[in-house]
Motif scaffolding. Structure first.
Motif, PDB file in Angstrom:
ATOM      1  N   ALA A 273      -2.806   1.599   3.547  1.00  0.00           N
ATOM      2  CA  ALA A 273      -2.112   1.095   2.382  1.00  0.00           C
ATOM      3  C   ALA A 273      -0.901   0.280   3.067  1.00  0.00           C
ATOM      4  O   ALA A 273      -0.085   1.223   3.866  1.00  0.00           O
ATOM      5  N   SER A 274      -0.385  -0.913   2.766  1.00  0.00           N
ATOM      6  CA  SER A 274       0.761  -1.327   3.393  1.00  0.00           C
ATOM      7  C   SER A 274       1.336  -2.330   2.546  1.00  0.00           C
ATOM      8  O   SER A 274       0.793  -2.942   1.701  1.00  0.00           O
TER       9      SER A 274
ATOM     10  N   ALA B 158      -9.038  -9.291   2.556  1.00  0.00           N
ATOM     11  CA  ALA B 158      -8.085  -9.215   3.701  1.00  0.00           C
ATOM     12  C   ALA B 158      -9.256  -8.540   4.799  1.00  0.00           C
ATOM     13  O   ALA B 158      -9.951  -7.586   4.513  1.00  0.00           O
ATOM     14  N   VAL B 159      -9.105  -8.872   6.078  1.00  0.00           N
ATOM     15  CA  VAL B 159      -9.678  -8.403   7.174  1.00  0.00           C
ATOM     16  C   VAL B 159      -8.619  -8.102   8.123  1.00  0.00           C
ATOM     17  O   VAL B 159      -7.749  -8.830   8.352  1.00  0.00           O
ATOM     18  N   PHE B 160      -8.657  -6.828   8.545  1.00  0.00           N
ATOM     19  CA  PHE B 160      -7.159  -6.237   9.174  1.00  0.00           C
ATOM     20  C   PHE B 160      -7.856  -5.250  10.265  1.00  0.00           C
ATOM     21  O   PHE B 160      -8.924  -4.726  10.548  1.00  0.00           O
TER      22      PHE B 160
ATOM     23  N   LEU C 265       0.634  -6.373  -1.338  1.00  0.00           N
ATOM     24  CA  LEU C 265       0.196  -4.828  -1.174  1.00  0.00           C
ATOM     25  C   LEU C 265      -1.139  -4.949  -0.705  1.00  0.00           C
ATOM     26  O   LEU C 265      -2.105  -5.488  -1.452  1.00  0.00           O
ATOM     27  N   LEU C 266      -1.635  -4.475   0.437  1.00  0.00           N
ATOM     28  CA  LEU C 266      -2.802  -4.368   1.174  1.00  0.00           C
ATOM     29  C   LEU C 266      -3.249  -2.838   0.777  1.00  0.00           C
ATOM     30  O   LEU C 266      -2.556  -1.919   1.461  1.00  0.00           O
TER      31      LEU C 266
ATOM     32  N   ILE D  16      -2.717  -7.742  -2.690  1.00  0.00           N
ATOM     33  CA  ILE D  16      -2.384  -7.967  -4.197  1.00  0.00           C
ATOM     34  C   ILE D  16      -0.975  -8.560  -4.065  1.00  0.00           C
ATOM     35  O   ILE D  16      -0.124  -7.982  -3.661  1.00  0.00           O
ATOM     36  N   GLY D  17      -0.883  -9.723  -4.394  1.00  0.00           N
ATOM     37  CA  GLY D  17       0.435 -10.192  -4.361  1.00  0.00           C
ATOM     38  C   GLY D  17       1.251  -9.820  -5.482  1.00  0.00           C
ATOM     39  O   GLY D  17       0.959  -9.466  -6.587  1.00  0.00           O
TER      40      GLY D  17
END
Length: 245
Positions: free
Chosen positions: A222-223, A132-134, A236-237, A117-118
């Motif tokens: 969450a980051s 997102a792929v993390f 916000l990821l 989320i920007g």
């Protein structure tokens, strides 16, 4: 104590001892003696001292039924058990032995998917809504690399290196861990953000977040990440990863 046998004795008395003398019944079960002497002979004598009389003898286990069952042990993934080689001080960095993919003191290594989320005005995928792929790849007992790809029109690649902590590092994470009943392990780090497209750039990246193991195989994360110079953006990821170590 006298207990009368449930099997009546067949009449064996003489006519003088029976109150029903001279009456013959066609039914065998009626031809029984009810005299006191007959009942006394057919009685079984029991020793009362052989039977328990107080509560402790009647219930030798002591279980009154008011004791609740023991609380089941918590999920192993939710216990804070740092690796034996982890430094005891939160800010000490372990560089003794690099083993990519290992578990760190914040939990297992994982790979996962989620959403970014920007926050604010950003022209890259970090500052806009994106898929997102993390992953988290443990290097030592408290150091990880956490690469991720934010997929939008122009994907952005994040390559931070983080210092991983246990929940006891701050009062906030201790309180949240107790409230949720699950371990909440923070991490902070820095690295680079590579934005692609017509205005591609490489920027300095700062990041911080928390890992929350849900089961032995799944970790939620969450980051918040921010690129600071050429293309300032904050994202916000939120996502869920599959533990592989």
């Amino acid at each position: 104590m006298i207990i009368v046998s449930s099997i009546p004795s067949v009449r064996a008395e003489t006519a003088e001892s029976s109150p029903h003398q001279g009456i013959d019944s066609p039914y065998p079960w009626q031809n029984v003696s009810t005299s006191a002497e007959s009942l006394k002979r057919s009685a079984i004598s029991l020793d009362e001292s052989r039977f328990p009389t107080n509560p402790s003898e009647l219930n030798p286990t002591g279980d009154t039924g008011n004791i609740l069952p023991a609380t089941p042990p918590p999920n192993l993934a939710q216990q804070t058990v740092p690796p034996p080689d982890a430094p005891t001080e939160p800010l000490d960095i372990d560089t003794t032995e690099v083993s990519p993919g290992r578990a760190t003191r914040s939990g297992s290594s994982y790979i996962g998917i989620g959403g970014n989320i920007g926050l604010g005005d950003g022209d890259t995928a970090l500052g806009e809504g994106s898929f997102a792929v993390f992953s988290k790849i443990g290097l030592t007992s408290n150091v990880s690399v956490r690469p991720s790809v934010l997929i939008e029109d122009d994907p952005t690649i994040l390559l931070p290196v983080t210092l991983d902590f246990t929940p006891a590092v701050t009062d906030v994470t201790v309180d949240v861990t107790e409230d949720l009943g699950a371990r909440v392990s923070p991490y902070v780090g820095a690295g680079i953000a590579i934005s692609t497209g017509d205005d591609s750039s490489v920027d300095f990246l700062a990041t911080g977040g928390v890992d929350v193991p849900l089961t032995t195989q799944v970790t939620a994360t969450a980051s918040v990440s921010a690129s600071l110079f050429d293309d300032p953006a904050v994202g916000l990821l939120l996502g869920v990863g599959y533990n592989f170590q």
